[in-house]
Motif scaffolding. Structure first.
Motif, PDB file in Angstrom:
ATOM      1  N   MET A  30       0.835  -1.190   0.000  1.00 22.37           N
ATOM      2  CA  MET A  30       0.000   0.000   0.000  1.00 22.37           C
ATOM      3  C   MET A  30       0.874   1.246   0.000  1.00 22.37           C
ATOM      4  O   MET A  30       1.807   1.346   0.749  1.00 22.37           O
ATOM      5  CB  MET A  30      -0.879   0.011   1.254  1.00 22.37           C
ATOM      6  CG  MET A  30      -2.354  -0.114   0.964  1.00 22.37           C
ATOM      7  SD  MET A  30      -3.391   0.111   2.411  1.00 22.37           S
ATOM      8  CE  MET A  30      -3.535  -1.548   3.000  1.00 22.37           C
TER       9      MET A  30
ATOM     10  N   GLU B 278      -7.604  -0.777  -2.178  1.00 19.93           N
ATOM     11  CA  GLU B 278      -6.967  -0.547  -0.879  1.00 19.93           C
ATOM     12  C   GLU B 278      -7.875   0.278   0.042  1.00 19.93           C
ATOM     13  O   GLU B 278      -7.950   0.021   1.248  1.00 19.93           O
ATOM     14  CB  GLU B 278      -5.626   0.173  -1.065  1.00 19.93           C
ATOM     15  CG  GLU B 278      -4.558  -0.688  -1.693  1.00 19.93           C
ATOM     16  CD  GLU B 278      -3.323   0.097  -2.110  1.00 19.93           C
ATOM     17  OE1 GLU B 278      -2.235  -0.499  -2.154  1.00 19.93           O
ATOM     18  OE2 GLU B 278      -3.443   1.311  -2.405  1.00 19.93           O
TER      19      GLU B 278
ATOM     20  N   VAL C  84      -8.780  10.122   2.702  1.00 23.71           N
ATOM     21  CA  VAL C  84      -8.695   9.176   3.827  1.00 23.71           C
ATOM     22  C   VAL C  84      -9.259   9.841   5.088  1.00 23.71           C
ATOM     23  O   VAL C  84     -10.051   9.236   5.820  1.00 23.71           O
ATOM     24  CB  VAL C  84      -7.241   8.699   4.038  1.00 23.71           C
ATOM     25  CG1 VAL C  84      -7.084   7.945   5.350  1.00 23.71           C
ATOM     26  CG2 VAL C  84      -6.806   7.818   2.851  1.00 23.71           C
TER      27      VAL C  84
ATOM     28  N   LYS D  88     -12.675   8.756   7.228  1.00 21.68           N
ATOM     29  CA  LYS D  88     -12.724   8.538   8.682  1.00 21.68           C
ATOM     30  C   LYS D  88     -13.873   9.327   9.297  1.00 21.68           C
ATOM     31  O   LYS D  88     -14.611   8.817  10.144  1.00 21.68           O
ATOM     32  CB  LYS D  88     -11.395   8.948   9.335  1.00 21.68           C
ATOM     33  CG  LYS D  88     -10.258   8.009   9.044  1.00 21.68           C
ATOM     34  CD  LYS D  88      -8.966   8.522   9.660  1.00 21.68           C
ATOM     35  CE  LYS D  88      -7.787   7.659   9.262  1.00 21.68           C
ATOM     36  NZ  LYS D  88      -6.514   8.189   9.782  1.00 21.68           N
TER      37      LYS D  88
ATOM     38  N   LEU E 101      -4.049   5.695  -1.859  1.00 26.83           N
ATOM     39  CA  LEU E 101      -4.601   4.343  -1.817  1.00 26.83           C
ATOM     40  C   LEU E 101      -5.388   4.105  -3.098  1.00 26.83           C
ATOM     41  O   LEU E 101      -6.086   5.004  -3.580  1.00 26.83           O
ATOM     42  CB  LEU E 101      -5.540   4.176  -0.626  1.00 26.83           C
ATOM     43  CG  LEU E 101      -4.965   4.378   0.769  1.00 26.83           C
ATOM     44  CD1 LEU E 101      -6.066   4.270   1.811  1.00 26.83           C
ATOM     45  CD2 LEU E 101      -3.874   3.366   1.043  1.00 26.83           C
TER      46      LEU E 101
ATOM     47  N   ASP F 187     -12.992  -1.237   5.308  1.00 27.32           N
ATOM     48  CA  ASP F 187     -13.943  -2.337   5.351  1.00 27.32           C
ATOM     49  C   ASP F 187     -15.313  -1.918   4.805  1.00 27.32           C
ATOM     50  O   ASP F 187     -16.344  -2.074   5.458  1.00 27.32           O
ATOM     51  CB  ASP F 187     -14.071  -2.885   6.780  1.00 27.32           C
ATOM     52  CG  ASP F 187     -14.805  -4.223   6.822  1.00 27.32           C
ATOM     53  OD1 ASP F 187     -14.770  -4.947   5.807  1.00 27.32           O
ATOM     54  OD2 ASP F 187     -15.423  -4.527   7.860  1.00 27.32           O
TER      55      ASP F 187
ATOM     56  N   ARG G 210      -9.081  -0.954   3.583  1.00 30.24           N
ATOM     57  CA  ARG G 210      -8.678  -0.194   4.770  1.00 30.24           C
ATOM     58  C   ARG G 210      -9.870   0.185   5.645  1.00 30.24           C
ATOM     59  O   ARG G 210      -9.796   0.160   6.874  1.00 30.24           O
ATOM     60  CB  ARG G 210      -7.919   1.065   4.362  1.00 30.24           C
ATOM     61  CG  ARG G 210      -7.518   1.909   5.557  1.00 30.24           C
ATOM     62  CD  ARG G 210      -6.460   2.878   5.206  1.00 30.24           C
ATOM     63  NE  ARG G 210      -6.100   3.687   6.353  1.00 30.24           N
ATOM     64  CZ  ARG G 210      -5.190   4.630   6.297  1.00 30.24           C
ATOM     65  NH1 ARG G 210      -4.530   4.858   5.190  1.00 30.24           N
ATOM     66  NH2 ARG G 210      -4.922   5.338   7.362  1.00 30.24           N
TER      67      ARG G 210
END
Length: 127
Positions: free
Chosen positions: A1, A10, A47, A51, A6, A16, A14
């Motif tokens: 990775m 990926e 990313v 989150k 990503l 799920d 990462r």
């Protein structure tokens, strides 16, 4: 990775999430990956947004509420975003408190009914 980007696969692994979920988040403009041909790549910004999206979902916020909240930052900056977040959080905390009270009440009722069934079973066993 890769440390900085990503791939689509990926990103799914990462966090799920399914490919369908990731594509949907892009479709409703929660995420904006870099595109190279048909390939998608997700940098640190995406990313971090993912989150926040997943955390918001865990707390019970709608995707539209999350989208609007993320838009505020891009248009108005950090302070208005934090103020909007506090309003959303307060509202959601109230809703979660209400849900918890409803769950507590349901559990008390269910335990009482279960105990009644246990007592009835004992009566049937000694008859």
């Amino acid at each position: 990775m890769s440390e900085t980007r990503l791939s689509f696969k990926e990103m799914c692994a990462r966090f799920d999430v399914t490919p369908r979920t990731l594509r949907y988040y892009e479709y409703i403009e929660l995420l904006a990956p870099e595109k190279e041909g048909r390939a998608r790549f997700y940098g640190p910004r995406e990313v971090a947004r993912m989150k926040l999206i997943l955390r918001g979902r865990r707390f019970g916020f709608s995707l539209e509420e999350i989208r609007q909240w993320l838009l505020i930052y891009g248009k108005k900056g950090e302070r208005p975003q934090l103020e909007a977040w506090l309003r959303l959080a307060d509202r959601q905390l109230d809703a979660l408190d209400k849900q918890r009270a409803e769950l507590d009440s349901a559990m008390v009722d269910l335990r009482a009914l279960r105990e009644t069934a246990v007592q009835e079973m004992k009566k049937l066993g000694t008859g």
